[in-house]
Design an enzyme around this catalytic site. Structure first.
Site, PDB file in Angstrom:
ATOM      1  N   PRO A 262      -1.779  -8.324  -0.606  1.00 14.73           N
ATOM      2  CA  PRO A 262      -1.464  -9.425  -1.531  1.00 14.73           C
ATOM      3  C   PRO A 262      -0.537  -8.932  -2.633  1.00 14.73           C
ATOM      4  O   PRO A 262      -0.507  -7.740  -2.937  1.00 14.73           O
ATOM      5  CB  PRO A 262      -2.845  -9.786  -2.099  1.00 14.73           C
ATOM      6  CG  PRO A 262      -3.596  -8.490  -2.071  1.00 14.73           C
ATOM      7  CD  PRO A 262      -3.095  -7.734  -0.866  1.00 14.73           C
ATOM      8  N   MET A 263       0.240  -9.830  -3.206  1.00 16.78           N
ATOM      9  CA  MET A 263       1.029  -9.527  -4.399  1.00 16.78           C
ATOM     10  C   MET A 263       0.907 -10.728  -5.317  1.00 16.78           C
ATOM     11  O   MET A 263       1.406 -11.819  -4.985  1.00 16.78           O
ATOM     12  CB  MET A 263       2.499  -9.273  -4.038  1.00 16.78           C
ATOM     13  CG  MET A 263       2.730  -7.986  -3.271  1.00 16.78           C
ATOM     14  SD  MET A 263       4.448  -7.831  -2.676  1.00 16.78           S
ATOM     15  CE  MET A 263       5.365  -7.866  -4.225  1.00 16.78           C
ATOM     16  N   GLU A 264       0.237 -10.561  -6.424  1.00 12.05           N
ATOM     17  CA  GLU A 264      -0.026 -11.687  -7.315  1.00 12.05           C
ATOM     18  C   GLU A 264       1.287 -12.345  -7.746  1.00 12.05           C
ATOM     19  O   GLU A 264       2.226 -11.678  -8.179  1.00 12.05           O
ATOM     20  CB  GLU A 264      -0.802 -11.225  -8.548  1.00 12.05           C
ATOM     21  CG  GLU A 264      -1.266 -12.382  -9.415  1.00 12.05           C
ATOM     22  CD  GLU A 264      -1.995 -11.925 -10.662  1.00 12.05           C
ATOM     23  OE1 GLU A 264      -2.581 -12.795 -11.340  1.00 12.05           O
ATOM     24  OE2 GLU A 264      -1.974 -10.728 -10.974  1.00 12.05           O
TER      25      GLU A 264
ATOM     26  N   CYS B 269      -6.531  -3.253  -9.182  1.00 11.74           N
ATOM     27  CA  CYS B 269      -5.501  -3.964  -9.937  1.00 11.74           C
ATOM     28  C   CYS B 269      -5.205  -3.240 -11.260  1.00 11.74           C
ATOM     29  O   CYS B 269      -6.119  -2.983 -12.051  1.00 11.74           O
ATOM     30  CB  CYS B 269      -5.935  -5.398 -10.231  1.00 11.74           C
ATOM     31  SG  CYS B 269      -4.716  -6.313 -11.220  1.00 11.74           S
TER      32      CYS B 269
ATOM     33  N   ASN C  50      -2.262   3.047   1.696  1.00 10.78           N
ATOM     34  CA  ASN C  50      -1.422   2.060   1.027  1.00 10.78           C
ATOM     35  C   ASN C  50      -0.624   2.735  -0.079  1.00 10.78           C
ATOM     36  O   ASN C  50      -1.123   3.637  -0.736  1.00 10.78           O
ATOM     37  CB  ASN C  50      -2.315   0.944   0.465  1.00 10.78           C
ATOM     38  CG  ASN C  50      -1.565  -0.062  -0.389  1.00 10.78           C
ATOM     39  OD1 ASN C  50      -1.938  -0.326  -1.523  1.00 10.78           O
ATOM     40  ND2 ASN C  50      -0.503  -0.637   0.129  1.00 10.78           N
TER      41      ASN C  50
ATOM     42  N   GLY D 146       2.969  -4.001   1.325  1.00  7.11           N
ATOM     43  CA  GLY D 146       3.160  -5.176   0.482  1.00  7.11           C
ATOM     44  C   GLY D 146       4.611  -5.340   0.108  1.00  7.11           C
ATOM     45  O   GLY D 146       5.357  -6.093   0.720  1.00  7.11           O
ATOM     46  N   ARG D 147       5.069  -4.580  -0.904  1.00 11.96           N
ATOM     47  CA  ARG D 147       6.450  -4.710  -1.366  1.00 11.96           C
ATOM     48  C   ARG D 147       7.442  -4.374  -0.257  1.00 11.96           C
ATOM     49  O   ARG D 147       8.492  -5.017  -0.132  1.00 11.96           O
ATOM     50  CB  ARG D 147       6.678  -3.824  -2.586  1.00 11.96           C
ATOM     51  CG  ARG D 147       5.892  -4.270  -3.826  1.00 11.96           C
ATOM     52  CD  ARG D 147       6.146  -3.346  -5.010  1.00 11.96           C
ATOM     53  NE  ARG D 147       5.743  -1.975  -4.711  1.00 11.96           N
ATOM     54  CZ  ARG D 147       6.213  -0.896  -5.327  1.00 11.96           C
ATOM     55  NH1 ARG D 147       7.126  -1.040  -6.285  1.00 11.96           N
ATOM     56  NH2 ARG D 147       5.796   0.309  -5.008  1.00 11.96           N
TER      57      ARG D 147
END
Length: 308
Positions: A7-9, A98, A199, A223-224
């Protein structure tokens, strides 16, 4: 090998999950964190974060989505996990990584890495509250401002009942600055018996190979890197040699734009496209040029000529 989509907020939400899993290469996704404070959240809020619950907790491409919770109240986390499970969750993931200051100030995310006993208690309470057939997993960093308790924290998660641990190989203080310390993931793998997913700082096939070699994990979360190169998961799996040509990638971007139109206002949609173009510019020179074209766009009409 498994490849998980992180996920990426504020960007990698259910809309982008649908888009990227539609491109292919992923085994599983994790939702943006849902903050748990001191109350039982209403079901509609969970559905807002994870509308995939309406389709067997899977994206349109059929990829399962774990629902991530973040909080420090043991009982409240357990009660909310139980409620989320009752909605048909594929799995529950707990956020201990986070680095956002606002989250950490409220004793959430990576701040809990200073309290491994509390991490253990949260996982244990959630595991007890959730039916046995629903997996409970956790994501952590290497520590808050040092790696001193990295192994202690990982063991606390395992002892609490986490069935898998995703390790972002940096501390909270490191943020997202390279490098990622993949060798620490290897140390964690040697400490715990549950599966560990690597990760952090995986931007290319070469990065993925090196990460797996150094960490000793065959499972990775991206993610990114996935946002910068939508083909990355397929390339890691050797199903595709090179990234999609820019015109194909722009077509993926347009599908995302159309997806946003279902439930987002024009200004917000424009912001998401600019945000994704910024990441794509790490892979495509065309994206950098296109960003200059659209950076002042605010209305849907502004984009009509861009998609042609």
């Amino acid at each position: 090998m498994r490849i998980l989509l992180a996920p990426m907020e504020g960007l990698l939400d259910y809309r982008l999950r649908d888009t990227l899993t539609g491109v292919g290469g992923y085994d599983e996704c994790v939702s943006e964190f849902i903050r748990v404070n001191d109350t039982l959240l209403p079901a509609h809020r969970i559905y807002r974060f994870v509308p995939e619950l309406h389709q067997n907790c899977r994206t349109l491409a059929g990829i399962p989505v774990k629902i991530q919770l973040l909080g420090s109240d043991i009982n409240c986390m357990a009660e909310n996990a139980s409620m989320v499970a009752s909605l048909g969750a594929y799995g529950i993931d707990l956020n201990f990584g986070c680095p956002a200051p606002t989250v950490n100030r409220n004793r959430g995310g990576a701040a809990l890495l200073k309290e491994p006993e509390l991490m253990y208690s949260i996982v244990k309470a959630v595991r007890r509250a959730v039916p046995a057939h629903i997996p409970v997993t956790a994501k952590m960093r290497l520590g808050f401002d040092s790696t001193e308790q990295a192994l202690v924290c990982a063991k606390a998660l395992e002892d609490g009942g986490a069935e898998e641990i995703v390790v972002h190989a940096r501390t909270k203080t490191d943020g997202y600055k390279p490098p990622a310390y993949w060798e620490w993931i290897h140390k964690i793998i040697e400490t715990v018996k549950v599966p560990v997913v690597a990760n952090g700082e995986i931007w290319s096939v070469t990065d993925a190979i090196r990460c797996m070699e150094i960490s000793g994990s065959n499972d990775i979360m991206i993610g990114r890197g996935a946002v910068a190169n939508p083909s990355l998961a397929l390339m890691i799996r050797k199903k595709q040699k090179d990234p999609h040509p820019w015109l194909e990638t722009k077509g993926i971007l347009q599908k995302y734009w159309d997806r946003l139109e279902l439930d987002m206002d024009a200004t917000s949609r424009a912001g998401r496209i600019k945000q994704w173009l910024h990441y794509l510019s790490k892979q495509y020179v065309e994206a950098e040029k296109d960003f200059e074209i659209v950076k002042r766009f605010k209305r849907s009409e502004d984009f009509e000529s861009y998609w042609k």
